[in-house]
Design an enzyme around this catalytic site. Structure first.
Site, PDB file in Angstrom:
ATOM      1  N   GLY A 223       0.807  -1.214   0.000  1.00 51.76           N
ATOM      2  CA  GLY A 223       0.000   0.000   0.000  1.00 51.76           C
ATOM      3  C   GLY A 223       0.842   1.267   0.000  1.00 51.76           C
ATOM      4  N   THR A 224       1.930   1.252   0.747  1.00 49.48           N
ATOM      5  CA  THR A 224       2.771   2.450   0.839  1.00 49.48           C
ATOM      6  C   THR A 224       3.343   2.808  -0.523  1.00 49.48           C
ATOM      7  OG1 THR A 224       3.310   2.030   3.152  1.00 49.48           O
ATOM      8  CG2 THR A 224       4.835   3.411   1.922  1.00 49.48           C
TER       9      THR A 224
ATOM     10  N   SER B 260      -3.999  -3.044  -0.475  1.00 47.53           N
ATOM     11  CA  SER B 260      -2.923  -3.805   0.165  1.00 47.53           C
ATOM     12  C   SER B 260      -3.394  -5.236   0.402  1.00 47.53           C
ATOM     13  CB  SER B 260      -2.548  -3.155   1.494  1.00 47.53           C
ATOM     14  OG  SER B 260      -1.680  -4.001   2.207  1.00 47.53           O
TER      15      SER B 260
ATOM     16  N   ASN C 202      -7.970   4.547   8.958  1.00 45.57           N
ATOM     17  CA  ASN C 202      -7.335   3.362   9.549  1.00 45.57           C
ATOM     18  C   ASN C 202      -7.370   3.333  11.068  1.00 45.57           C
ATOM     19  OD1 ASN C 202      -5.467   5.559   8.770  1.00 45.57           O
ATOM     20  ND2 ASN C 202      -3.979   4.371   9.945  1.00 45.57           N
TER      21      ASN C 202
ATOM     22  N   CYS D 181       3.578   6.825  22.854  1.00 42.45           N
ATOM     23  CA  CYS D 181       4.480   5.695  23.049  1.00 42.45           C
ATOM     24  C   CYS D 181       4.374   4.682  21.922  1.00 42.45           C
ATOM     25  CB  CYS D 181       4.160   4.980  24.350  1.00 42.45           C
ATOM     26  SG  CYS D 181       4.866   5.830  25.733  1.00 42.45           S
TER      27      CYS D 181
ATOM     28  N   THR E  53      10.936  -7.355 -11.491  1.00 42.17           N
ATOM     29  CA  THR E  53      10.363  -8.693 -11.662  1.00 42.17           C
ATOM     30  C   THR E  53       9.216  -8.886 -10.684  1.00 42.17           C
ATOM     31  OG1 THR E  53      12.472  -9.552 -12.388  1.00 42.17           O
ATOM     32  CG2 THR E  53      10.890 -11.165 -11.559  1.00 42.17           C
TER      33      THR E  53
END
Lengths: 396, 139
Positions: free
Chosen positions: A78-79, A206, A158, A332, A244
């Site tokens: 996806g990125t 994705s 998300n 965090c 490829t």
């Protein structure tokens, strides 16, 4: 991570992070590692076998979003697909204009790409959202200028699960002759997508969010839309993405797409029921908990709440010890000192954003899993709140 | 992510709570930044006789709070002022690098509580603050 002495059950509720590869998908992939190992560009039977399998997978992925197979470009995930869409269009249409539009609540794959383009000299408008994480199509309309060349607004958010009004935004973009990209990584396979009906020119997918393997994704590019390749070095993917092909990955992605489409209506309904049961239970069983995201326009598998007076990681560690996997938008867990940019854009205080918890449901989850979370979470929250200097009873 | 000792202090924190009528109170951090600690002290004959903490924060924030209470209990005030954030992290067998910057404030909370005690006695002392990104961050 330390051992889990008290874990009675294993409950995976982090399907928005990643999903396991389904057995059917793994079975479809296995022949293409060793036996059918050919390079799809080769002119011999090994090559032909790989090519045929890729063509078949391309049809299945295209079918998931009602596209044509030749409108699908396979990528490493996806990125990369987000990068290809945004940089590819910005670079291809630079002579037509210098202005780009996105939102404040995009995934970092989109957000950071736009920030990189700003450094290249592009102007970018980041439209806001409301307190539910919903983007107003009129904000997009107002942001469009004569020199706008691309709008990119995500489909399913998300973190908080809000489903954005993509069809209306696409319509506005099209009226103004501006290309429209949407990141559908979290929504594909979860809610129906029809790229033609939704007025989408480019759409990111994705594999590993829909029980396919990691390392493969796709970009839908509407026929006739030109973009500048970002990975060069060969004629693969109709000259738009060199390299490829990841044959086993693509085969797995194809099979995962086919299964997701076949099972979508039933699974969406099943997950929505579990989602609502979990949301209602959390709000009922734990005081000072608030739902994040839209109450109705919401992905079927997303639950996101803020637990006041607590920090998310401390809850995640306790959940993990009891066998439950979830995630948080606290600083965090975001890898920076700031909590989630999405929760802040929705107007949550830093303190409330630090206490956010996301449970993302999936195939393996049952009502018993939801009951288990509702049984173990209240005492965890109680124990941590007794330790917190904030909130009622803290004397502050 | 965390080692066994950190997890032990996180899951079984020592000296949680708040002393009644404490001789010194120290509070550092900020809920905005995701970490806040409050230390209360009972001081007798220049020694920390009892200590309790309350912490809002991540695993490291809670574990360091618990650790520091064990480290300074029974020490003279001068000795307790020498205990550093770094020493707390070392006593825990180390923390993940990203946690050393943001969630390691426990020694400072003790120093602040001692400073508060001295202040009540009419003594002004200068507290050395350790450099870390948390303070530079500033919200």
């Amino acid at each position: 991570m330390s051992s889990q002495p008290n874990a009675q059950r294993q409950v995976y509720l982090d399907h928005s992070a990643t999903t396991p590869v389904r057995p059917e998908v793994l079975a479809a992939m296995l022949p293409y590692f060793a036996g059918k190992f050919g390079n799809a560009s080769s002119v011999h039977r090994w090559g032909y076998a790989a090519r045929e399998a890729i063509n078949d997978a391309r049809e299945k992925v295209a079918s998931l979003i009602e596209a044509s197979p030749n409108e699908i470009i396979f990528t490493s995930g996806g990125t990369e697909a987000d990068n290809l869409a945004i940089r590819g269009i910005a670079h291809a249409r630079k002579s037509k204009g210098n202005h780009l539009i996105t939102s404040q609540i995009e995934h970092h794959a989109v957000l950071h790409t736009f920030e990189a383009l700003q450094k290249e000299g592009f102007e970018v408008t980041f439209v806001p959202c409301d307190k539910y994480g919903l983007i107003d199509p009129d904000d997009v309309r107002r942001a469009i200028r004569k020199d706008t060349i691309l709008v990119s607004i995500m489909h399913g958010q998300n973190e908080v699960g809000t489903v954005e009004p993509i069809k209306q935004i696409g319509e506005i973009a099209r009226e103004h002759g501006v290309l429209f990209h949407t990141d559908a990584v979290q929504s594909a396979g979860k809610i129906p997508i029809d790229v033609k009906d939704m007025n989408v020119d480019l759409l990111t997918l994705s594999s590993h969010k829909i029980y396919g393997p990691k390392g493969v994704g796709a970009l839908y590019v509407r026929r006739g839309v030109r973009l500048t390749p970002q990975v060069t070095g060969g004629a693969h993917e109709r000259m738009r993405r060199a390299g490829t092909e990841n044959v086993p990955g693509i085969i797995g992605f194809g099979e995962a797409s086919r299964l997701a489409k076949a099972e979508l209506p039933e699974e969406a309904e099943r997950l929505s029921k579990l989602r609502d049961k979990l949301i209602e239970g959390l709000l009922r069983e734990i005081p000072d908990v608030a739902l994040n995201g839209h109450p109705v326009l919401r992905l079927p598998h997303n639950v996101n709440v803020s637990v006041k007076y607590l920090e998310g990681e401390s809850i995640l560690l306790n959940l993990d010890r009891m066998g439950v996997a979830a995630s948080s938008g606290s600083a965090c867990t975001s890898g920076s000192l700031e909590p989630s940019h999405v929760l802040l854009a929705m107007g949550l205080s830093h303190e409330t954003a630090h206490g956010s918890l996301r449970f993302s449901l999936g195939m393996s989850n049952t009502e018993e899993d939801v009951d288990y979370v509702l049984e173990i979470l209240p005492p965890i929250v109680g124990k941590l709140r007794a330790m917190s200097p904030l909130g009622p009873g803290s004397g502050l | 992510m965390y080692n066994e000792k950190v997890m032990d202090h996180f899951f079984n924190p020592r000296n949680v709570g708040e002393l009644e009528n404490p001789d010194g109170v120290g509070q550092v951090g900020n809920p905005v930044c995701g970490d806040m600690m409050r230390i209360t002290l009972r001081i007798k004959d220049n020694r920390i006789e009892d200590i309790k903490f309350r912490t809002f924060g991540c695993g490291a924030a809670i574990a360091t709070s618990s650790m520091v209470t064990e480290l300074v209990k029974g020490l003279t005030l001068e000795e307790a002022l020498e205990v550093s954030n770094k020493q707390v992290a070392e006593s825990l067998g180390g923390l993940p690098p990203q946690k050393l910057h943001c969630s390691n404030l426990a020694a400072e909370a003790v120093h602040a509580a001692i400073q508060d005690y001295y202040k009540k006695q009419g003594i002004d002392i200068e507290i050395k603050t350790e450099e870390h990104e948390h303070q530079e961050h500033g919200h």
